[in-house]
Scaffold this motif. Sequence first.
Motif, short mmCIF file in Angstrom:
data_model
loop_
_atom_site.label_atom_id
_atom_site.label_comp_id
_atom_site.label_asym_id
_atom_site.label_seq_id
_atom_site.Cartn_x
_atom_site.Cartn_y
_atom_site.Cartn_z
N GLY A 190 5.16 -4.40 5.02
CA GLY A 190 5.63 -3.50 6.05
C GLY A 190 4.77 -3.63 7.28
N TYR A 191 5.34 -3.38 8.45
CA TYR A 191 4.57 -3.49 9.69
C TYR A 191 5.22 -2.64 10.77
CZ TYR A 191 2.10 -5.33 13.70
OH TYR A 191 1.34 -5.42 14.85
N PRO A 192 4.40 -1.90 11.54
CA PRO A 192 2.96 -1.67 11.36
C PRO A 192 2.71 -0.57 10.34
CG PRO A 192 3.71 -0.55 13.33
CD PRO A 192 4.91 -1.29 12.79
N ARG A 193 1.54 -0.59 9.75
CA ARG A 193 1.15 0.43 8.77
C ARG A 193 -0.23 0.97 9.12
NH1 ARG A 193 2.77 -1.45 2.60
NH2 ARG A 193 4.92 -0.69 2.67
N LEU A 194 -0.35 2.28 9.16
CA LEU A 194 -1.63 2.90 9.48
C LEU A 194 -2.68 2.58 8.43
CD1 LEU A 194 -0.52 6.43 10.76
CD2 LEU A 194 -1.38 4.53 12.13
N SER A 195 -2.26 2.42 7.17
CA SER A 195 -3.21 2.20 6.09
C SER A 195 -3.67 0.75 5.98
CB SER A 195 -2.60 2.64 4.76
OG SER A 195 -1.43 1.87 4.47
N GLU A 196 -3.15 -0.13 6.84
CA GLU A 196 -3.49 -1.55 6.75
C GLU A 196 -4.06 -2.06 8.08
OE1 GLU A 196 0.04 -3.47 5.29
OE2 GLU A 196 -0.13 -2.53 3.32
N THR A 197 -5.03 -1.32 8.60
CA THR A 197 -5.68 -1.71 9.85
C THR A 197 -6.32 -3.09 9.72
OG1 THR A 197 -6.23 0.63 10.06
CG2 THR A 197 -7.20 -0.87 11.66
N PHE A 198 -6.85 -3.40 8.54
CA PHE A 198 -7.54 -4.67 8.35
C PHE A 198 -6.59 -5.85 8.57
CE2 PHE A 198 -5.78 -3.50 4.27
CZ PHE A 198 -5.38 -4.69 3.68
N ILE A 199 -5.31 -5.69 8.23
CA ILE A 199 -4.34 -6.76 8.46
C ILE A 199 -4.07 -6.89 9.95
CG2 ILE A 199 -1.96 -7.50 8.07
CD1 ILE A 199 -2.09 -6.24 5.32
N ALA A 200 -3.90 -5.77 10.62
CA ALA A 200 -3.64 -5.80 12.06
C ALA A 200 -4.79 -6.45 12.81
CB ALA A 200 -3.37 -4.39 12.57
N GLN A 201 -6.03 -6.12 12.45
CA GLN A 201 -7.15 -6.70 13.19
C GLN A 201 -7.26 -8.20 12.92
OE1 GLN A 201 -10.78 -4.66 12.11
NE2 GLN A 201 -11.24 -6.09 10.45
N ARG B 157 9.89 -4.66 5.13
CA ARG B 157 10.34 -3.28 5.28
C ARG B 157 10.22 -2.83 6.72
NH1 ARG B 157 7.33 -0.12 0.24
NH2 ARG B 157 8.46 -1.12 -1.47
N LEU B 158 11.04 -1.87 7.08
CA LEU B 158 10.93 -1.22 8.38
C LEU B 158 9.72 -0.30 8.37
CD1 LEU B 158 14.70 -0.34 8.89
CD2 LEU B 158 13.40 -2.07 10.16
N PRO B 159 9.14 -0.01 9.53
CA PRO B 159 7.97 0.89 9.56
C PRO B 159 8.34 2.31 9.17
CG PRO B 159 8.71 0.36 11.80
CD PRO B 159 9.51 -0.51 10.87
N THR B 160 7.40 2.99 8.53
CA THR B 160 7.61 4.38 8.14
C THR B 160 6.60 5.32 8.80
OG1 THR B 160 6.22 4.02 6.19
CG2 THR B 160 8.59 3.75 5.90
N ASP B 161 5.55 4.76 9.42
CA ASP B 161 4.56 5.60 10.10
C ASP B 161 5.00 5.87 11.54
OD1 ASP B 161 2.82 5.68 7.90
OD2 ASP B 161 1.95 3.74 8.45
N PHE B 162 4.79 7.08 11.99
CA PHE B 162 5.17 7.45 13.34
C PHE B 162 4.11 7.05 14.36
CE2 PHE B 162 7.45 10.49 10.59
CZ PHE B 162 8.74 10.21 10.98
N GLU B 163 2.85 6.99 13.92
CA GLU B 163 1.75 6.61 14.79
C GLU B 163 1.47 5.12 14.66
OE1 GLU B 163 -0.12 8.51 16.82
OE2 GLU B 163 0.39 10.56 16.25
N THR B 164 0.75 4.57 15.63
CA THR B 164 0.21 3.22 15.52
C THR B 164 -1.25 3.26 15.98
OG1 THR B 164 0.95 2.61 17.75
CG2 THR B 164 2.42 2.06 15.90
N HIS B 165 -1.99 2.23 15.60
CA HIS B 165 -3.37 2.12 16.05
C HIS B 165 -3.43 1.32 17.35
CE1 HIS B 165 -4.73 3.89 12.40
NE2 HIS B 165 -4.43 2.86 11.62
N PRO B 166 -4.50 1.43 18.12
CA PRO B 166 -4.64 0.61 19.33
C PRO B 166 -4.51 -0.88 19.06
CG PRO B 166 -6.27 2.37 19.33
CD PRO B 166 -5.59 2.43 17.99
N VAL B 167 -5.01 -1.35 17.92
CA VAL B 167 -4.93 -2.78 17.63
C VAL B 167 -3.48 -3.24 17.49
CG1 VAL B 167 -5.16 -2.51 15.11
CG2 VAL B 167 -5.89 -4.64 16.21
N HIS B 168 -2.60 -2.37 16.99
CA HIS B 168 -1.19 -2.74 16.90
C HIS B 168 -0.61 -2.99 18.29
CE1 HIS B 168 -1.29 -0.52 12.87
NE2 HIS B 168 -1.01 -1.78 12.59
N ARG B 169 -1.01 -2.16 19.24
CA ARG B 169 -0.49 -2.30 20.60
C ARG B 169 -1.05 -3.52 21.31
NH1 ARG B 169 -1.01 3.26 19.74
NH2 ARG B 169 -3.06 3.45 20.74
#
Length: 409
Positions: A11-22, A40-52
């Motif tokens: 799934g992407y993006p995921r708040l619990s997988e910051t290590f993958i995003a970085q 999968r489609l994203p299920t988190d409403f927030e994102t981290h700065p690294v995703h952006r």
Amino acid sequence: MPQSVAIILKGYPRLSETFIAQEIHALEQAGVAVTLFSLRLPTDFETHPVHRAIRARVVYLPEYLYRQPIRVLRAWWKARRQARAAYRQARRVWWRDLRRDPSANRVRRFGQALVLAAELPADIQLLYAHFLHTPASVARYAAVLRHIPWSCSAHAKDIWTLAAWEKREKLGDCRWLTTCTRANLEHLRALADEPGKVALNYHGLDLTRFPADPPPDSRRDGADPAQPVRILSVGRAVAKKGYGELLEALAALPPTLHWELTHIGGGPLLAACKRKAKALGIAGQTTWLGPQSQQTVIDFYRRADFFALNCRIAADGDRDGLPNVLVEAQSQALAVLSTNLSGVPELIEDGVNGVLVEPNNPPALTNALQRLIHDPALRRQLGNAGRDVVQSRFDRDSNFVELYRLVVG
């Protein structure tokens, strides 16, 4: 030398997988062209700065095949017409897997692999899956369809809940596999015909995204009801995180000791945790914030007195590798209490840069909690030592070098 890589994610993006995003961001910064494929489609409403900060195009494969039948049928027809031999070979691999795992999930993965192979950009030179279970299955089937290599990063649940036969065959087929703890490494190398293709690679932490200065010292010692000791835990409410036992251990503390627990994260057991806290009579001392952005999590690291994560082995064998939240907490000079399970001792040495107890031992957990609540000087000593370890051994840049070599090699 692959410079164009497709990364397959659950799934992407995921708040619990910051290590993958970085990691994705680091690959982009190193000049690797990345395309993301998510099951999968994203299920988190927030994102981290690294995703952006990530620029890669994201393609969402059909999460359920029946919802996008035309897309799946078009991919199936393309595979049969344009690469008949490859299609027959991929179908044989999948059919052998299906006989041993006759599940709807296995059917779905082959359909997703057909779509991935059909929609893969022509310049992709490597498929790279995060997690050895379903994303690696999709990557493996698609790699056969497109005659290109695939590789994988394996982490925790995907290793310990996967059948041995499947691990062996995927280890045999992939070009290389990297994993994030020495415990994982030894387990996987024991299953591999070519142990050398399995590499250890800690995730590391992008320290530029975390404040460099340590937070102010706290003198809270649990004696003042107006100044309770602040305990923080970050993690999904699932069995392997041991939140039920953590609540039991907290409830067993002397009533004269004043503390509060803040939990950040979602998870299927979150409601059950809230009910248990109420039943134990500690609901007024516990706060459940749900998933939060990385900046909010950092803010809570910096205002907490210590961090607690009660890692354990779940009934289905699931367990943590080396939880990234432990590294994050220590980067902020926050004392950490956890268990001596799996890869945790690779970061924390008991009594030196944290406190470790045996899993499934609430009395020992209670004693450790009481010790840390009472002793702000000990918390400060352990937190500073933990920060030194993270800066010397777990920064992203030094750990990324090996992964980059694998990806472009």
